[in-house]
Scaffold this motif. Structure first.
Motif, mmCIF file in Angstrom:
data_model
loop_
_atom_site.group_PDB
_atom_site.id
_atom_site.type_symbol
_atom_site.label_atom_id
_atom_site.label_comp_id
_atom_site.label_asym_id
_atom_site.label_seq_id
_atom_site.Cartn_x
_atom_site.Cartn_y
_atom_site.Cartn_z
ATOM 1 N N ASN A 339 3.118 1.302 15.329
ATOM 2 C CA ASN A 339 3.524 -0.071 15.127
ATOM 3 C C ASN A 339 4.069 -0.223 13.708
ATOM 4 O OD1 ASN A 339 3.080 -2.792 14.178
ATOM 5 N ND2 ASN A 339 1.820 -3.139 15.995
ATOM 6 N N VAL A 340 5.253 -0.809 13.589
ATOM 7 C CA VAL A 340 5.873 -0.906 12.267
ATOM 8 C C VAL A 340 5.160 -1.933 11.394
ATOM 9 C CG1 VAL A 340 8.022 -1.289 11.022
ATOM 10 C CG2 VAL A 340 8.086 -0.315 13.307
ATOM 11 N N ARG A 341 4.667 -2.990 12.025
ATOM 12 C CA ARG A 341 3.964 -3.990 11.233
ATOM 13 C C ARG A 341 2.746 -3.365 10.555
ATOM 14 N NH1 ARG A 341 3.170 -8.212 14.828
ATOM 15 N NH2 ARG A 341 5.243 -8.928 14.272
ATOM 16 N N GLU A 342 2.036 -2.503 11.294
ATOM 17 C CA GLU A 342 0.879 -1.816 10.717
ATOM 18 C C GLU A 342 1.285 -0.899 9.579
ATOM 19 O OE1 GLU A 342 -1.634 0.523 13.208
ATOM 20 O OE2 GLU A 342 -2.037 -1.198 14.495
ATOM 21 N N LEU A 343 2.424 -0.288 9.768
ATOM 22 C CA LEU A 343 2.929 0.635 8.762
ATOM 23 C C LEU A 343 3.131 -0.123 7.448
ATOM 24 C CD1 LEU A 343 3.813 3.590 9.050
ATOM 25 C CD2 LEU A 343 6.142 2.778 9.402
ATOM 26 N N GLU A 344 3.760 -1.266 7.556
ATOM 27 C CA GLU A 344 3.989 -2.074 6.363
ATOM 28 C C GLU A 344 2.671 -2.608 5.824
ATOM 29 O OE1 GLU A 344 6.744 -5.097 7.520
ATOM 30 O OE2 GLU A 344 8.456 -3.777 7.158
ATOM 31 N N GLY A 345 1.768 -2.958 6.739
ATOM 32 C CA GLY A 345 0.464 -3.468 6.326
ATOM 33 C C GLY A 345 -0.278 -2.430 5.507
ATOM 34 N N ALA A 346 -0.188 -1.164 5.942
ATOM 35 C CA ALA A 346 -0.882 -0.096 5.224
ATOM 36 C C ALA A 346 -0.322 0.041 3.817
ATOM 37 C CB ALA A 346 -0.731 1.223 5.980
ATOM 38 N N LEU A 347 0.994 -0.048 3.725
ATOM 39 C CA LEU A 347 1.642 0.055 2.421
ATOM 40 C C LEU A 347 1.150 -1.061 1.497
ATOM 41 C CD1 LEU A 347 3.962 1.701 1.131
ATOM 42 C CD2 LEU A 347 5.517 -0.092 1.868
ATOM 43 N N ILE A 348 1.067 -2.253 2.048
ATOM 44 C CA ILE A 348 0.663 -3.395 1.236
ATOM 45 C C ILE A 348 -0.807 -3.294 0.819
ATOM 46 C CG2 ILE A 348 0.242 -5.887 1.365
ATOM 47 C CD1 ILE A 348 2.904 -5.788 3.151
ATOM 48 N N SER A 349 -1.655 -2.883 1.764
ATOM 49 C CA SER A 349 -3.070 -2.713 1.414
ATOM 50 C C SER A 349 -3.225 -1.709 0.285
ATOM 51 C CB SER A 349 -3.861 -2.174 2.591
ATOM 52 O OG SER A 349 -3.965 -3.136 3.563
ATOM 53 N N LEU A 350 -2.446 -0.660 0.393
ATOM 54 C CA LEU A 350 -2.527 0.392 -0.602
ATOM 55 C C LEU A 350 -2.125 -0.147 -1.974
ATOM 56 C CD1 LEU A 350 -3.151 3.343 -0.865
ATOM 57 C CD2 LEU A 350 -0.820 3.887 -0.222
ATOM 58 N N LEU A 351 -1.073 -0.923 -1.989
ATOM 59 C CA LEU A 351 -0.643 -1.528 -3.248
ATOM 60 C C LEU A 351 -1.689 -2.474 -3.788
ATOM 61 C CD1 LEU A 351 2.997 -2.324 -2.336
ATOM 62 C CD2 LEU A 351 2.215 -0.825 -4.165
ATOM 63 N N ALA A 352 -2.252 -3.264 -2.870
ATOM 64 C CA ALA A 352 -3.262 -4.225 -3.301
ATOM 65 C C ALA A 352 -4.442 -3.502 -3.916
ATOM 66 C CB ALA A 352 -3.714 -5.069 -2.111
ATOM 67 N N GLN A 353 -4.889 -2.456 -3.234
ATOM 68 C CA GLN A 353 -6.031 -1.693 -3.737
ATOM 69 C C GLN A 353 -5.713 -1.074 -5.090
ATOM 70 O OE1 GLN A 353 -9.111 -1.431 -2.868
ATOM 71 N NE2 GLN A 353 -8.776 -2.847 -1.169
ATOM 72 N N SER A 354 -4.510 -0.538 -5.198
ATOM 73 C CA SER A 354 -4.173 0.136 -6.439
ATOM 74 C C SER A 354 -4.107 -0.862 -7.590
ATOM 75 C CB SER A 354 -2.883 0.927 -6.256
ATOM 76 O OG SER A 354 -1.950 0.584 -7.235
ATOM 77 N N SER A 355 -3.609 -2.059 -7.321
ATOM 78 C CA SER A 355 -3.532 -2.999 -8.441
ATOM 79 C C SER A 355 -4.890 -3.626 -8.736
ATOM 80 C CB SER A 355 -2.459 -4.055 -8.188
ATOM 81 O OG SER A 355 -2.825 -4.832 -7.092
ATOM 82 N N LEU A 356 -5.711 -3.808 -7.704
ATOM 83 C CA LEU A 356 -7.052 -4.347 -7.955
ATOM 84 C C LEU A 356 -7.891 -3.375 -8.771
ATOM 85 C CD1 LEU A 356 -8.054 -5.968 -4.561
ATOM 86 C CD2 LEU A 356 -7.649 -7.114 -6.747
ATOM 87 N N ASN A 357 -7.785 -2.102 -8.418
ATOM 88 C CA ASN A 357 -8.616 -1.106 -9.096
ATOM 89 C C ASN A 357 -7.943 -0.518 -10.312
ATOM 90 O OD1 ASN A 357 -10.610 -1.261 -7.095
ATOM 91 N ND2 ASN A 357 -9.352 -0.002 -5.761
ATOM 92 N N ARG A 358 -6.728 -0.997 -10.577
ATOM 93 C CA ARG A 358 -5.917 -0.428 -11.651
ATOM 94 C C ARG A 358 -5.882 1.091 -11.560
ATOM 95 N NH1 ARG A 358 -8.556 -4.560 -14.210
ATOM 96 N NH2 ARG A 358 -7.190 -6.359 -14.354
ATOM 97 N N LYS A 359 -5.628 1.552 -10.336
ATOM 98 C CA LYS A 359 -5.557 3.006 -10.120
ATOM 99 C C LYS A 359 -4.185 3.365 -9.615
ATOM 100 C CE LYS A 359 -8.637 5.595 -7.859
ATOM 101 N NZ LYS A 359 -9.719 5.893 -6.890
ATOM 102 N N GLU A 360 -3.690 4.507 -10.043
ATOM 103 C CA GLU A 360 -2.420 5.004 -9.512
ATOM 104 C C GLU A 360 -2.579 5.255 -8.015
ATOM 105 O OE1 GLU A 360 0.691 6.333 -11.144
ATOM 106 O OE2 GLU A 360 -0.009 4.618 -12.321
ATOM 107 N N ILE A 361 -1.488 5.096 -7.305
ATOM 108 C CA ILE A 361 -1.545 5.434 -5.886
ATOM 109 C C ILE A 361 -1.472 6.944 -5.735
ATOM 110 C CG2 ILE A 361 -0.333 5.294 -3.695
ATOM 111 C CD1 ILE A 361 0.606 2.543 -4.516
ATOM 112 N N ASP A 362 -2.508 7.517 -5.150
ATOM 113 C CA ASP A 362 -2.439 8.947 -4.848
ATOM 114 C C ASP A 362 -3.042 9.180 -3.475
ATOM 115 O OD1 ASP A 362 -5.127 8.671 -5.110
ATOM 116 O OD2 ASP A 362 -5.280 9.764 -7.013
ATOM 117 N N LEU A 363 -3.056 10.424 -3.066
ATOM 118 C CA LEU A 363 -3.490 10.734 -1.717
ATOM 119 C C LEU A 363 -4.928 10.285 -1.461
ATOM 120 C CD1 LEU A 363 -2.140 11.886 0.688
ATOM 121 C CD2 LEU A 363 -2.941 14.168 0.048
#
Ligand code: ADP
Ligand code: MG
Length: 477
Positions: A339-363
């Protein structure tokens, strides 16, 4: 090849050969191959769109007559058009279209009593003003450019382009785009609208969800203004109706739409419809409407393959000015696969997490985030839904969420709602703030951070948030 189809077609050719000049016969009929015969429908394959249009324009009567001789008066012809003959890397692409010249409707079906017997002055036409000023209700972010093409959507996307270039004057009328949720129906339908406006700025375009159409219809029928309603819609050049499955059981709205459809189609105006099911599986929709949906082209959207998913993610990141390691992009594309909506959702969650935790996005972070995500959000969750769920959970009145109350329970409920809205919807911080009585984006960031902090230090608070999170996740499935 289908033996019966071959037989029927060769019988037709015998007659056609006698009638059509030899050179024309060679040009227009020899390249055709019969594909299949089911009941009274013969499918023939033609080499191109142009070829198909030429046949429909010049030989439709001949084709109709000969085929009806073979298969009876209900005979119908459908075309399989080669869009792309393919090569070693890609499969040939074809699309199926019904022959327009074969449609036959009984007269009484065409007479929609509201319109025919009762011609009313159109309230929307102002003398001297040629075109109506209506807001097409389009979101400019949904364009063809941002809609990545893949095997999953090639036919629908290309047909959509054709429709946008020559609205009404093409063989895909109506164009029905179908597929399950989150695969891009709304995006593509809106892209058609935006493209029409770009190429033909004077065309009157309207995008409307079927739900809204039905609600409008009910309002008008309460006010005895059905004729105005129908007439308004009859003035549109390109009508895009999203999610027609909502028409199921809305009989009166279907009647109105039937009248509108007939009028627009006869006046060579374009209809674009979307549905979560193929027209043949649409239950609760009148047969006379379904048969009209089949006049044009029904094209489906499938789940994108891995390469296309990567391309979609990369396009999205580019548009939003984001960067992340390729291995993370691959990881998301590999794991979120339906599902493409989920795909975008995952990207956004990842960004949100990275900015909340002030962590670089990594694997590692991607793995953590996707673990929570994989099962969630195949449905679109709105801020309103989340607000309602939180209010119910904490037994807080909705209005309080929007006011400036400083009471601790209310403040926390508000912060949690913002946090969940950020995690589960695609809305910007600003939009989220707007939903809370017009707070600005820094308030939303602050709220998300507070929730994170409290979850680390306050056990009960943490339990509450996790439980709510689960509820939202369930609602999204
Ligand atoms: P549907 O209406 O079928 O439920 P949407 O049109 O709302 O789906 O699409 C869900 C999300 O996926 C949207 O954000 C849309 O932009 C995105 N999307 C879907 N297909 C594509 C694609 N081929 N390329 C880029 N984005 C896509
Ligand atoms: Mg949609």
């Amino acid at each position: 090849m289908d033996k019966n189809a071959e037989k029927v077609w060769s019988n037709c050719l015998k007659i056609i050969k006698d009638i059509v000049e030899w050179q024309h016969y060679k040009t227009w009929f020899e390249p055709i191959t019969p594909v299949s015969l089911k009941a009274n429908v013969l499918v023939i394959q033609v080499p191109s769109q142009f070829f198909f249009e030429y046949l429909e324009e010049h030989y439709v009567n001949l084709l109709a007559k000969t085929l009806k001789r073979e298969l009876g008066k209900e005979a119908r012809l459908e075309y399989r058009i080669m869009v792309d003959s393919g090569n070693s890397r890609s499969k040939p692409v074809t699309m199926d279209v019904s022959g327009q010249g074969f449609k036959s409707f009984s007269n009484n079906e065409m007479d929609f009593p509201l319109v025919i017997n009762n011609p009313v002055k159109n309230p929307f036409v102002i003398p001297g003003l040629k075109k109506m000023q209506i807001d097409p209700q389009l979101n400019p972010i949904y364009t063809f450019d941002s809609f990545i093409e893949g095997d999953c959507n090639r036919v629908a996307r290309r047909a959509g382009k054709t429709v946008a270039e020559k609205p009404g004057a093409n063989s895909f009328n109506p164009l029905v785009i179908y597929g399950s949720t989150g695969l891009g129906k709304t995006h593509l339908a809106q892209a058609i609208g935006n493209e029409v406006k770009r190429i033909h700025p004077n065309k009157v375009v309207l995008y409307v969800s079927s739900e809204k159409f039905i609600n409008q219809f009910m309002d008008h029928s309460r006010n005895n203004a059905i004729n105005d309603f129908i007439h308004f819609y009859q003035l549109i050049d390109v009508l895009i109706l999203d999610d027609v499955q909502f028409f199921a059981k809305a009989e009166k709205s279907q009647d109105a739409f039937f009248a509108i459809f007939n009028h627009l189609h006869q006046s060579q105006k374009q209809l674009v419809l979307t549905s979560d099911k193929s027209p043949k599986d649409l239950e609760g929709v009148q047969e006379r409407l379904l048969s009209r949906f089949r006049w044009g082209l029904s094209a489906d959207l499938q789940v994108p393959d891995y390469e296309t998913r990567i391309e979609i993610l990369e396009k999205k990141m580019k548009n939003d000015g984001l960067e992340m390691p390729k291995e993370v992009v691959k990881y998301i594309a590999y794991n979120i696969n339906n599902n493409v909506r989920e795909l975008e959702g995952a990207l956004i969650s990842l960004l949100a997490q990275s900015s909340l935790n002030r962590k670089e996005i990594d694997l590692d972070l991607a793995k953590k985030v996707l673990r929570n995500f994989v099962k969630s959000s195949s449905k679109e969750i709105t801020i309103d839904t989340i607000q309602k769920m939180v209010c119910e959970y904490f037994d807080v009145p909705y209005e309080k969420l929007l006011q400036k109350t400083r009471k601790r329970e209310i403040v926390q409920a508000r912060q949690i709602t913002m946090y969940l809205a950020k995690a589960f919807t695609k809305n910007s911080l600003k939009t989220i703030g707007d939903h809370f009585g017009g707070r600005d984006h820094t308030t939303v960031i602050h709220s998300c951070q507070t929730v994170k902090d409290l979850m680390d230090t306050d056990g009960i608070f943490r339990e509450n948030v996790l439980e709510l999170q689960q509820k939202v996740q369930l609602a999204a499935m």
